[in-house]
Design an enzyme around this catalytic site. Structure first.
Site, PDB file in Angstrom:
ATOM      1  N   LYS A 206      -1.266  -1.327 -10.612  1.00 48.50           N
ATOM      2  CA  LYS A 206      -0.795  -0.740 -11.872  1.00 48.50           C
ATOM      3  C   LYS A 206      -1.160  -1.649 -13.041  1.00 48.50           C
ATOM      4  O   LYS A 206      -1.698  -1.210 -14.046  1.00 48.50           O
ATOM      5  CB  LYS A 206       0.716  -0.504 -11.793  1.00 48.50           C
ATOM      6  CG  LYS A 206       1.302   0.089 -13.044  1.00 48.50           C
ATOM      7  CD  LYS A 206       2.774   0.402 -12.880  1.00 48.50           C
ATOM      8  CE  LYS A 206       3.348   0.781 -14.244  1.00 48.50           C
ATOM      9  NZ  LYS A 206       4.779   1.059 -14.195  1.00 48.50           N
ATOM     10  N   GLU A 212      -1.910 -11.502  -5.981  1.00 47.17           N
ATOM     11  CA  GLU A 212      -2.392 -11.222  -4.622  1.00 47.17           C
ATOM     12  C   GLU A 212      -3.595 -10.280  -4.661  1.00 47.17           C
ATOM     13  O   GLU A 212      -4.623 -10.514  -4.012  1.00 47.17           O
ATOM     14  CB  GLU A 212      -1.282 -10.547  -3.795  1.00 47.17           C
ATOM     15  CG  GLU A 212      -0.075 -11.417  -3.496  1.00 47.17           C
ATOM     16  CD  GLU A 212       1.012 -11.327  -4.551  1.00 47.17           C
ATOM     17  OE1 GLU A 212       0.703 -10.999  -5.730  1.00 47.17           O
ATOM     18  OE2 GLU A 212       2.172 -11.604  -4.216  1.00 47.17           O
ATOM     19  N   GLY A 266       5.694   1.475 -10.104  1.00 46.88           N
ATOM     20  CA  GLY A 266       4.822   1.150  -8.973  1.00 46.88           C
ATOM     21  C   GLY A 266       5.287   1.785  -7.668  1.00 46.88           C
ATOM     22  O   GLY A 266       4.496   2.368  -6.927  1.00 46.88           O
ATOM     23  N   ARG A 267       6.593   1.692  -7.389  1.00 48.43           N
ATOM     24  CA  ARG A 267       7.091   2.201  -6.107  1.00 48.43           C
ATOM     25  C   ARG A 267       7.262   3.715  -6.111  1.00 48.43           C
ATOM     26  O   ARG A 267       7.697   4.295  -5.114  1.00 48.43           O
ATOM     27  CB  ARG A 267       8.394   1.493  -5.732  1.00 48.43           C
ATOM     28  CG  ARG A 267       9.454   1.519  -6.801  1.00 48.43           C
ATOM     29  CD  ARG A 267      10.583   0.528  -6.518  1.00 48.43           C
ATOM     30  NE  ARG A 267      11.534   0.442  -7.617  1.00 48.43           N
ATOM     31  CZ  ARG A 267      11.405  -0.377  -8.650  1.00 48.43           C
ATOM     32  NH1 ARG A 267      10.349  -1.171  -8.746  1.00 48.43           N
ATOM     33  NH2 ARG A 267      12.320  -0.405  -9.609  1.00 48.43           N
ATOM     34  N   GLU A 352      14.207  -2.610  -4.205  1.00 46.88           N
ATOM     35  CA  GLU A 352      13.658  -3.032  -5.501  1.00 46.88           C
ATOM     36  C   GLU A 352      14.258  -2.173  -6.618  1.00 46.88           C
ATOM     37  O   GLU A 352      14.413  -2.632  -7.750  1.00 46.88           O
ATOM     38  CB  GLU A 352      12.118  -2.931  -5.504  1.00 46.88           C
ATOM     39  CG  GLU A 352      11.473  -3.686  -6.654  1.00 46.88           C
ATOM     40  CD  GLU A 352       9.952  -3.810  -6.525  1.00 46.88           C
ATOM     41  OE1 GLU A 352       9.464  -4.887  -6.161  1.00 46.88           O
ATOM     42  OE2 GLU A 352       9.251  -2.822  -6.810  1.00 46.88           O
ATOM     43  N   HIS A 383      15.109  -1.097  22.566  1.00 44.51           N
ATOM     44  CA  HIS A 383      14.868  -2.210  23.496  1.00 44.51           C
ATOM     45  C   HIS A 383      14.797  -3.540  22.751  1.00 44.51           C
ATOM     46  O   HIS A 383      14.233  -4.505  23.250  1.00 44.51           O
ATOM     47  CB  HIS A 383      13.592  -1.932  24.288  1.00 44.51           C
ATOM     48  CG  HIS A 383      13.705  -0.672  25.086  1.00 44.51           C
ATOM     49  ND1 HIS A 383      14.288  -0.645  26.333  1.00 44.51           N
ATOM     50  CD2 HIS A 383      13.399   0.617  24.775  1.00 44.51           C
ATOM     51  CE1 HIS A 383      14.293   0.608  26.776  1.00 44.51           C
ATOM     52  NE2 HIS A 383      13.776   1.397  25.845  1.00 44.51           N
ATOM     53  N   LYS A 511       7.438 -15.300  -9.347  1.00 44.80           N
ATOM     54  CA  LYS A 511       6.029 -15.263  -9.782  1.00 44.80           C
ATOM     55  C   LYS A 511       5.787 -16.348 -10.824  1.00 44.80           C
ATOM     56  O   LYS A 511       4.781 -17.055 -10.797  1.00 44.80           O
ATOM     57  CB  LYS A 511       5.697 -13.911 -10.429  1.00 44.80           C
ATOM     58  CG  LYS A 511       5.612 -12.740  -9.491  1.00 44.80           C
ATOM     59  CD  LYS A 511       5.122 -11.523 -10.277  1.00 44.80           C
ATOM     60  CE  LYS A 511       5.336 -10.226  -9.543  1.00 44.80           C
ATOM     61  NZ  LYS A 511       5.052  -9.047 -10.349  1.00 44.80           N
TER      62      LYS A 511
HETATM   63  O1  F6P Z   1       6.732  -6.715  -6.588  1.00 50.32           O
HETATM   64  C1  F6P Z   1       6.744  -6.430  -7.939  1.00 50.32           C
HETATM   65  C2  F6P Z   1       5.760  -5.368  -8.283  1.00 50.32           C
HETATM   66  O2  F6P Z   1       5.743  -5.323  -9.658  1.00 50.32           O
HETATM   67  C3  F6P Z   1       6.095  -4.011  -7.681  1.00 50.32           C
HETATM   68  O3  F6P Z   1       7.046  -3.323  -8.376  1.00 50.32           O
HETATM   69  C4  F6P Z   1       4.748  -3.372  -7.700  1.00 50.32           C
HETATM   70  O4  F6P Z   1       4.731  -2.230  -6.897  1.00 50.32           O
HETATM   71  C5  F6P Z   1       3.906  -4.498  -7.179  1.00 50.32           C
HETATM   72  O5  F6P Z   1       4.451  -5.650  -7.811  1.00 50.32           O
HETATM   73  C6  F6P Z   1       2.421  -4.386  -7.428  1.00 50.32           C
HETATM   74  O6  F6P Z   1       2.136  -4.315  -8.788  1.00 50.32           O
HETATM   75  P1  F6P Z   1       0.730  -3.831  -9.313  1.00 50.32           P
HETATM   76  O7  F6P Z   1       0.525  -2.438  -8.872  1.00 50.32           O
HETATM   77  O8  F6P Z   1       0.803  -3.966 -10.807  1.00 50.32           O
HETATM   78  O9  F6P Z   1      -0.324  -4.730  -8.731  1.00 50.32           O
END
Ligand code: F6P
Length: 543
Positions: A206, A212, A266-267, A352, A383, A511
């Protein structure tokens, strides 16, 4: 908490105290109609909550929260595109992403968002057709056989979970992989199975700034450029983002960028172009059916009265269990291998969204919010951790999900799967007293002293609450409706708790600190001022 909600809340607390001795097995024995009274259906779905520790009176009291917390007003605000995510000044209009083109406008900031939504969906559809039809070719002229989605959190969990959930609908020749973790093991082990010439990367973020994803994208780009040269990037990278400027700076052709909007959390973004890898995996027609299912659930949530409203009922039952009975967790138990990633997906959606410390006014909450969500596909969990659910002494509300029809049919499997699912609900509800155990052991031929010795170990307290959601089958439509069900459950809870479910400030602090510690680990900044533990850990990593 709003004063009106407080009055209803106090009534529920008195009701909970008065009924605290009631046991589920006695409630069933006392009312032959309990299942009929405490279950509901929608579109061939069945929601059975008769094994929850509730009575019809409990449900009446809980359903009163719907009006006093003004759920109808909040639903109207969401649909009107108001900035209900008030700490970020944003609307939460994921419902627009699955709103049919012929069903009228959805307004945001004075503009109908539907033309832009359907423009991006049409672009996705063309892209999927290009890949499936082998018109889209890699830099060497070969068709694409492998898609790698690089994203994390909401840009990974939704499409990853849905791709697994719809395994039965997968395109036979296209493989779709998901890479999320910053640990190079994730990307490196995926790349080890691939050839650059027929691999396409979808960079899904987003913000297009997430550490990452940007690191994995840069490493994937280096891998591709190393093999095919810089010019190949245009044929092997596409992006999904709200930040098209950053996408262009990364070197992805704007023609290969799919947009979404800051009014999509995002979610809550699976329904946007974030669903591109899913559409590639199962075909655009199936992606459309997923959207149709979610829309059908939207309509149900908006219009059904609280006593029939599936998301509303799940929300109210969770509030009952966590705020009035004291459960600090809920376990999700899909009796479906295909839904194996649903617990992980819902961990982000629920925790979240609703793991919040203050109300909408910024005042500390005087009740807990989202309980800890965990889970695993049945029967595997049986199990592993079910021992604790049956005899560990914790209050663990269980949520079973099962399908009447199997998505993969092999003789003998599905009947056993269903029998296990329903048996667990029955055992958790009923339990087995030491006397019953003793009698059973004696009936099996055991000597009286041995039966008396073993009875305490082999009896079960029961009274463990559960809900069972029975779907007709796991297909794109029902999956879409299932995920929208949970989105609206989370929203309904947030309204009653009076919290904002659409921000996630809790993940920012870590972060921020990670970026400072990176400078120290790289030797660019001093460790002065760090606590001795963090400084000691960094020092221990020095070569
Ligand atoms: O973990 C925090 C967050 O902002 C989530 O809400 C989001 O889904 C994720 O990081 C990834 O964010 P982006 O889509 O901006 O890379």
């Amino acid at each position: 908490m709003k004063p009106a909600t407080r009055v209803a809340w106090d009534g529920l607390a008195r009701h909970a105290a008065a009924g605290s001795g009631a046991r589920l097995r006695d409630l069933f024995a006392a009312d032959a109609q309990r299942f009929a009274r405490l279950s509901t259906s929608w579109n061939h779905w069945l929601l059975d909550y008769s094994k929850q520790r509730v009575t019809p009176e409990t449900m009446d009291l809980l359903q009163a929260l719907w009006q006093v917390a003004d759920l109808p007003g909040w639903i109207a605000r969401m649909r009107a595109g108001e900035a209900i995510n008030h700490t970020e000044g944003r609307a939460a209009l994921h419902i627009a992403l699955r709103h049919p083109a012929d069903k009228g406008p959805i307004m945001h900031a004075g503009q109908d968002v539907m033309p832009a939504v359907h423009h991006e969906l049409a672009k996705m559809q063309r892209f999927v057709a290009g890949i499936h039809g082998r018109h889209w070719r890699g830099a060497t002229g070969e068709p694409i056989s492998d898609i790698v989605n690089i994203g994390i959190g909401g840009s990974d969990l939704g499409p990853r979970m849905a791709t697994q959930a719809l395994m039965a609908f997968r395109h036979p020749e296209l493989r779709v992989h998901y890479v999320a973790n910053l640990d190079a093991a994730d990307l490196a082990t995926t790349l080890a199975t691939l050839q650059p010439r027929n691999t396409l990367f979808v960079i899904a973020s987003k913000t297009f700034t997430t550490q990452e994803t940007m690191q994995n994208a840069a490493s994937a780009r280096a891998w591709l450029v190393g093999a095919l040269g810089e010019a190949a990037v245009a044929r092997h990278f596409v992006a999904v983002s709200t930040n098209l400027g950053e996408v262009a700076r990364f070197g992805i052709d704007p023609a290969n960028a799919f947009a979404f909007w800051d009014w999509v959390g995002g979610r809550y973004s699976l329904w946007s172009a974030i669903g591109l890898p899913l559409a590639l995996a199962v075909g655009y027609d199936n992606f459309e059916k997923l959207l149709a299912g979610a829309h059908a659930m939207d309509e149900h949530f908006f219009s059904a009265p609280p006593q029939e409203n599936l998301p509303g009922l799940l929300a109210l039952l969770e509030i009952w269990n966590s705020n009035f009975l004291g459960a600090d967790n809920r376990v999700l138990l899909p009796y479906s291998q295909s839904l194996g990633l649903l617990p992980r997906y819902l961990q982000q959606l629920e925790m979240e969204s609703n793991g919040k410390p203050v109300d909408r006014q910024g005042e500390p909450l005087d009740c807990t919010t989202a309980p800890i969500l965990w889970g695993e596909a049945g029967t595997n969990g049986q199990h592993a951790f079910y021992q604790l659910i049956h005899q560990g002494g914790h209050l663990i509300p269980c949520e079973f999900i099962a399908c009447r029809e199997a998505d993969f049919a092999l003789p003998g499997h599905h009947e056993k799967l269903l029998a296990n699912c329903f048996a667990q609900g029955e055992a958790l509800m009923r339990g087995k007293t030491p006397d019953e155990t003793f009698t059973e052991l004696r009936a099996g031929g055991m000597a009286a002293d041995e039966a008396a010795r073993l009875a305490p170990f082999r009896s079960f307290p029961g009274n463990q609450p559960s809900t069972t959601l029975l779907l007709p089958r796991l297909d794109p439509f029902n999956l879409g409706a299932l995920l929208a069900l949970y989105e609206h459950k989370v929203f309904a809870e947030s309204v009653i708790w009076d919290i904002n479910p659409f921000d996630q400030w809790g993940v920012e602090y870590g972060k921020q600190l990670a970026s400072r510690l990176l400078s120290i680990i790289e030797g660019k900044a001093s460790a002065a001022g760090l606590d001795s533990s963090t400084a000691g850990l960094i020092a221990a990593c020095k070569p």
